[in-house]
Design a protein around this motif. Structure first.
Motif, mmCIF file in Angstrom:
data_model
loop_
_atom_site.group_PDB
_atom_site.id
_atom_site.type_symbol
_atom_site.label_atom_id
_atom_site.label_comp_id
_atom_site.label_asym_id
_atom_site.label_seq_id
_atom_site.Cartn_x
_atom_site.Cartn_y
_atom_site.Cartn_z
ATOM 1 N N GLY A 266 0.798 -1.217 0.000
ATOM 2 C CA GLY A 266 0.000 0.000 0.000
ATOM 3 C C GLY A 266 0.826 1.260 0.000
ATOM 4 O O GLY A 266 0.371 2.317 -0.452
ATOM 5 N N MET A 267 2.057 1.171 0.504
ATOM 6 C CA MET A 267 2.898 2.366 0.602
ATOM 7 C C MET A 267 3.407 2.874 -0.745
ATOM 8 O O MET A 267 3.921 3.992 -0.823
ATOM 9 N N PHE A 268 3.278 2.075 -1.797
ATOM 10 C CA PHE A 268 3.627 2.616 -3.117
ATOM 11 C C PHE A 268 2.657 3.733 -3.489
ATOM 12 O O PHE A 268 3.043 4.731 -4.106
ATOM 13 N N ALA A 269 1.378 3.577 -3.104
ATOM 14 C CA ALA A 269 0.416 4.657 -3.316
ATOM 15 C C ALA A 269 0.744 5.850 -2.429
ATOM 16 O O ALA A 269 0.590 7.006 -2.833
ATOM 17 N N PHE A 270 1.200 5.576 -1.229
ATOM 18 C CA PHE A 270 1.640 6.607 -0.289
ATOM 19 C C PHE A 270 2.747 7.464 -0.911
ATOM 20 O O PHE A 270 2.689 8.693 -0.900
ATOM 21 N N THR A 271 3.760 6.801 -1.486
ATOM 22 C CA THR A 271 4.859 7.553 -2.105
ATOM 23 C C THR A 271 4.382 8.307 -3.339
ATOM 24 O O THR A 271 4.803 9.439 -3.584
ATOM 25 N N GLY A 272 3.498 7.680 -4.124
ATOM 26 C CA GLY A 272 2.962 8.358 -5.300
ATOM 27 C C GLY A 272 2.168 9.594 -4.936
ATOM 28 O O GLY A 272 2.242 10.634 -5.606
ATOM 29 N N PHE A 273 1.387 9.486 -3.860
ATOM 30 C CA PHE A 273 0.591 10.623 -3.392
ATOM 31 C C PHE A 273 1.494 11.794 -3.013
ATOM 32 O O PHE A 273 1.268 12.938 -3.431
ATOM 33 N N PHE A 274 2.543 11.517 -2.242
ATOM 34 C CA PHE A 274 3.354 12.613 -1.702
ATOM 35 C C PHE A 274 4.361 13.173 -2.704
ATOM 36 O O PHE A 274 4.720 14.351 -2.624
ATOM 37 N N ILE A 275 4.808 12.369 -3.660
ATOM 38 C CA ILE A 275 5.660 12.957 -4.696
ATOM 39 C C ILE A 275 4.832 13.883 -5.578
ATOM 40 O O ILE A 275 5.269 14.981 -5.948
ATOM 41 N N THR A 276 3.600 13.477 -5.888
ATOM 42 C CA THR A 276 2.704 14.336 -6.674
ATOM 43 C C THR A 276 2.374 15.608 -5.915
ATOM 44 O O THR A 276 2.411 16.718 -6.464
ATOM 45 N N LEU A 277 2.052 15.445 -4.640
ATOM 46 C CA LEU A 277 1.724 16.594 -3.797
ATOM 47 C C LEU A 277 2.886 17.578 -3.730
ATOM 48 O O LEU A 277 2.708 18.797 -3.886
ATOM 49 N N SER A 278 4.080 17.050 -3.502
ATOM 50 C CA SER A 278 5.251 17.918 -3.359
ATOM 51 C C SER A 278 5.581 18.662 -4.649
ATOM 52 O O SER A 278 6.020 19.809 -4.614
ATOM 53 N N LEU A 279 5.361 18.011 -5.780
ATOM 54 C CA LEU A 279 5.671 18.643 -7.060
ATOM 55 C C LEU A 279 4.678 19.744 -7.430
ATOM 56 O O LEU A 279 5.039 20.705 -8.112
ATOM 57 N N LEU A 280 3.427 19.619 -6.961
ATOM 58 C CA LEU A 280 2.372 20.526 -7.427
ATOM 59 C C LEU A 280 1.954 21.592 -6.429
ATOM 60 O O LEU A 280 1.428 22.633 -6.831
ATOM 61 N N ILE A 281 2.160 21.369 -5.135
ATOM 62 C CA ILE A 281 1.495 22.191 -4.121
ATOM 63 C C ILE A 281 1.878 23.668 -4.182
ATOM 64 O O ILE A 281 1.086 24.546 -3.825
ATOM 65 N N GLU A 282 3.078 23.979 -4.651
ATOM 66 C CA GLU A 282 3.495 25.371 -4.751
ATOM 67 C C GLU A 282 3.297 25.940 -6.159
ATOM 68 O O GLU A 282 3.673 27.076 -6.422
ATOM 69 N N ARG A 283 2.693 25.139 -7.038
ATOM 70 C CA ARG A 283 2.555 25.566 -8.430
ATOM 71 C C ARG A 283 1.098 25.738 -8.864
ATOM 72 O O ARG A 283 0.819 26.566 -9.729
ATOM 73 N N VAL A 284 0.196 24.939 -8.299
ATOM 74 C CA VAL A 284 -1.212 25.024 -8.698
ATOM 75 C C VAL A 284 -2.073 25.150 -7.449
ATOM 76 O O VAL A 284 -1.579 25.136 -6.326
ATOM 77 N N SER A 285 -3.375 25.250 -7.642
ATOM 78 C CA SER A 285 -4.286 25.427 -6.522
ATOM 79 C C SER A 285 -4.284 24.212 -5.603
ATOM 80 O O SER A 285 -3.940 23.096 -6.019
ATOM 81 N N LEU A 286 -4.705 24.426 -4.366
ATOM 82 C CA LEU A 286 -4.739 23.350 -3.383
ATOM 83 C C LEU A 286 -5.700 22.233 -3.820
ATOM 84 O O LEU A 286 -5.392 21.052 -3.697
ATOM 85 N N ALA A 287 -6.849 22.624 -4.347
ATOM 86 C CA ALA A 287 -7.836 21.633 -4.784
ATOM 87 C C ALA A 287 -7.275 20.776 -5.916
ATOM 88 O O ALA A 287 -7.418 19.538 -5.913
#
Length: 256
Positions: A209-230
């Motif tokens: 299950g942690m592969f989804a965990f890593t996928g979630f947070f790499i995506t989050l980290s790449l986008l959170i300062e570039r696009v909207s929170l939603a």
């Protein structure tokens, strides 16, 4: 809606749903469900609502780093459980988790290298997990208060961690978010009622299950300062679901 109200509504729904699904489909699937960012995702979401995106991005990087501690925890419990009862196994695994978290607090890794490292460590962890036959489940079933207690503990943890985040900083907030609350409950129950192999199955499910965990947070980290929170959380959730579906297929094939 008030942020506190969101926390009080969202956290119990997530935790309760995961617990019911895990009870229905067995120990490995319960661990696989908990491997998703069911606690860490909401924590970072509420942190992002309350602080600037840079703070949330650093916290997300801390969460990703904390994946290393979770792998160490899973391996330690699984191998201790082959020789000792659950109190020794949980004591030793939580000690290893605490030491790993304390060490990681002193190091900051770039995003892409830590993502790659966590993925490699997950693969190694899966290879090193003990293999055995799960015993037949005993007649003792969880009590009626089992899931409400899980919901209470998990919701309290989210409220506490998001409340103290400004005082402990983003990195430690992220690292502490990976404290294995739910997986510990599931693992101890499996160990007590079906033996050490069942506990190892829960923890193997966690690692898948942690592969989804890593996928979630790499995506989050790449986008959170570039696009909207939603948009950031929407894409991160989509990435996690795609990865989680793939890992479930692999887990079920290995089970059969």
């Amino acid at each position: 809606m008030d942020i506190l109200a969101l926390k009080l509504i969202l956290a119990p729904i997530i935790i309760g749903s995961a617990s019911l699904a895990g009870r229905k489909w067995g120990p490995a699937v319960s661990g696989w469900i908990v491997g998703m960012p069911l606690t860490s995702g909401p924590v970072i979401f509420f942190v992002a609502l309350s602080h600037e995106t840079g703070f949330a991005a650093n916290a997300a990087l801390g969460v990703l780093s904390g994946g290393l501690s979770l792998v160490a925890y899973a391996l330690t419990y699984s191998w201790l459980a082959t020789r000792f009862r659950w109190p020794v196994a949980i004591g030793g695994s939580l000690l290893v988790f605490a030491i790993s978290t304390a060490l990681l607090k002193n190091f900051t890794f770039p995003l892409l290298p830590i993502f790659g490292l966590v993925c490699v460590v997950l693969l190694i962890g899966l290879r090193l997990m003990p293999k055995d036959v799960v015993e037949k489940e005993s007649e003792n079933k969880p009590g009626v208060w089992d899931i409400p207690i899980r919901i209470f503990i998990g919701t309290s943890f989210i409220l506490l961690l998001t409340g103290i985040a400004p005082f402990i900083g983003p990195r430690l907030t992220g690292l502490l978010t990976t404290i294995p609350l739910y997986i510990t409950i599931l693992t101890i129950f499996a160990h007590r009622h079906q033996g050490p192999a069942a506990a190892a199955h829960v923890l193997r499910g966690l690692l898948y299950g942690m592969f989804a965990f890593t996928g979630f947070f790499i995506t989050l980290s790449l986008l959170i300062e570039r696009v909207s929170l939603a948009a950031t959380f929407g894409v991160a959730i989509l990435a996690a679901l795609v990865i989680q579906g793939s890992s479930l297929l692999i887990l079920r094939q290995r089970h059969h």
